[in-house]
Design a protein around this motif. Structure first.
Motif: not given
Length: 420
Positions: A367-382
């Motif tokens: 979960l730590g791996s996935l949740t560390s990638v999700a925020p910057p990915l979402g930030l970049t797209i949004m």
């Protein structure tokens, strides 16, 4: 759901602490204090180092390189770190990690103070510190159930999440202040001292109950790593938790950025209003965590509360996007923080209750791996969409998207929806 491989051993480990209130549970309180200092130090380290890089080099690209290095380390090593936490003595691993971070961060301060061209050394040492943090986090998270017993997990998780939230906010604020007043070297030295204190507190806690549980070192590291991934993927409950947590955090972090952009560009918020917006999320989160702690003695329909909160956040984001002024949006932002607490904290509690203790390190690592990638990915797209279509329009679109994702979760994540 998961079935513990050794329930007798788990019951034996938890029986010694099950009847002890949290404030009288010495081992837990020392771990709790050490973990909070470690989180505080980590945020302190992040803001202090990033500000120092900007002040000394003037390069946002160099600052982002440190962030990207941390993200890559989390993505690549998270599941491995969780496997290590499950195979080794977790208390010993925590002490080694925080002691290592004390030495590594002290080295960063030394490089900053004495080398003319320190940047690549700082990137390398910062990456080592991130790796040590990856090992420390699942060890700490997976130790809670053994220390407090399953009947007090909800209270303990609520208390730790409140403290973590406070530590992150204050760590960022105080770190920036010390850099501004005393310079980056002093801030980093302070950070190193906090890691050292965390290691000493965990040492003072004494032996953890994990030592009494049946061990699985007969398997090779590769076998344990693959077993953890297979069991997480094969179980519908674990898959649901992974899906839910990743998407909630992705939407939440990206939408928080959009709200900040709206505060500046659309609402033209005053400093007071902007400060209230920044405070509303953590305050709402704390309200939710305290509420969850109060409900711990009679937990009912927790699955409905988790998925219902996720679904309710969508219309709130749509309403915020349509607000003409910051003052009208602040109460809605506060409620978003409360619902976010229900989504994440209750899932965290269920993981500790349902996932066997010997597998929790791997679960938290993945979960730590996935949740560390999700925020910057979402930030970049949004962020890219906000530049083209406007922050308010993207926030409205994101709210609709969250409703769609939450509705799909309600229909298909039956193990979570039916959870009591």
């Amino acid at each position: 759901m998961f079935v513990p491989t050794s329930p007798e051993a788990e019951d034996a480990a938890g029986s010694l602490v099950r009847s002890v209130p949290l404030h009288r549970n010495r081992k837990f309180m020392l771990l709790f204090t050490g973990s909070t200092l470690s989180v505080f130090g980590n945020c302190f380290h992040s803001i202090a180092l990033n500000l120092w890089v900007l002040q000394t080099t003037g390069s946002a690209a160099k600052m982002s390189l440190i962030t990207v290095t941390h993200m890559i380390a989390s993505l690549l090593l998270g599941s491995f770190a969780g496997t290590i936490a499950d195979r080794l003595n977790r208390r010993l691993l925590m002490m080694i990690c925080d002691s290592s971070r004390f030495l590594i961060v002290s080295g960063i301060a030394l490089v900053m103070a004495h080398l003319d061209q320190p940047f690549m050394w700082i990137v390398a040492l910062s990456a080592l510190s991130a790796v040590a943090g990856l090992l420390q986090s699942p060890s700490s998270q997976a130790s809670i159930t053994d220390l407090v017993g399953r009947d007090r997990v909800q209270q303990a998780a609520g208390l730790m999440n409140i403290a973590d939230n406070a530590a992150r906010i204050s760590g960022l604020a105080i770190g920036g202040y010390i850099v501004a007043q005393f310079g980056g070297v002093i801030a980093i030295v302070t950070d190193a001292i906090l890691f050292g204190l965390s290691a000493l507190l965990v040492f003072a806690a004494g032996t953890f109950p994990q030592a009494e549980r049946a061990q699985t070192e007969q398997n090779s590291f590769r076998q344990d790593w693959l077993e953890g991934i297979k069991r997480v993927w094969a179980d519908p409950f674990a898959r649901g938790v992974t899906f839910l947590t990743t998407f909630v955090i992705l939407f939440f972090v990206a939408n928080l950025m959009l709200i900040q952009v709206m505060a500046v560009k659309v609402w033209q918020a005053s400093p007071i209003h902007f400060g209230l917006i920044e405070a509303a999320i953590p305050l709402g989160y704390a309200i939710g965590a305290v509420t969850i702690m109060g409900l711990s003695k009679s937990p009912r329909r927790r699955g409905h509360l988790i998925l219902g909160s996720m679904l309710a956040m969508g219309p709130l984001y749509i309403a915020i996007a349509m607000m003409p002024q910051a003052a009208a949006a602040i109460p809605l932002i506060l409620v978003v923080g409360t619902f976010f607490s229900f989504c994440t904290l209750l899932v965290n509690v269920i993981m500790r209750v349902e996932v066997p203790s010997e597998l929790q390190g791997r679960m938290f690592g993945i979960l730590g791996s996935l949740t560390s990638v999700a925020p910057p990915l979402g930030l970049t797209i949004m962020a890219a969409m906000a530049d083209g279509f406007g922050a308010s329009n993207v926030l409205l679109f994101s709210g609709v998207g969250l409703i769609a994702v939450a509705s799909a979760a309600w229909l298909w994540l039956k193990p979570i929806r039916r959870y009591q």
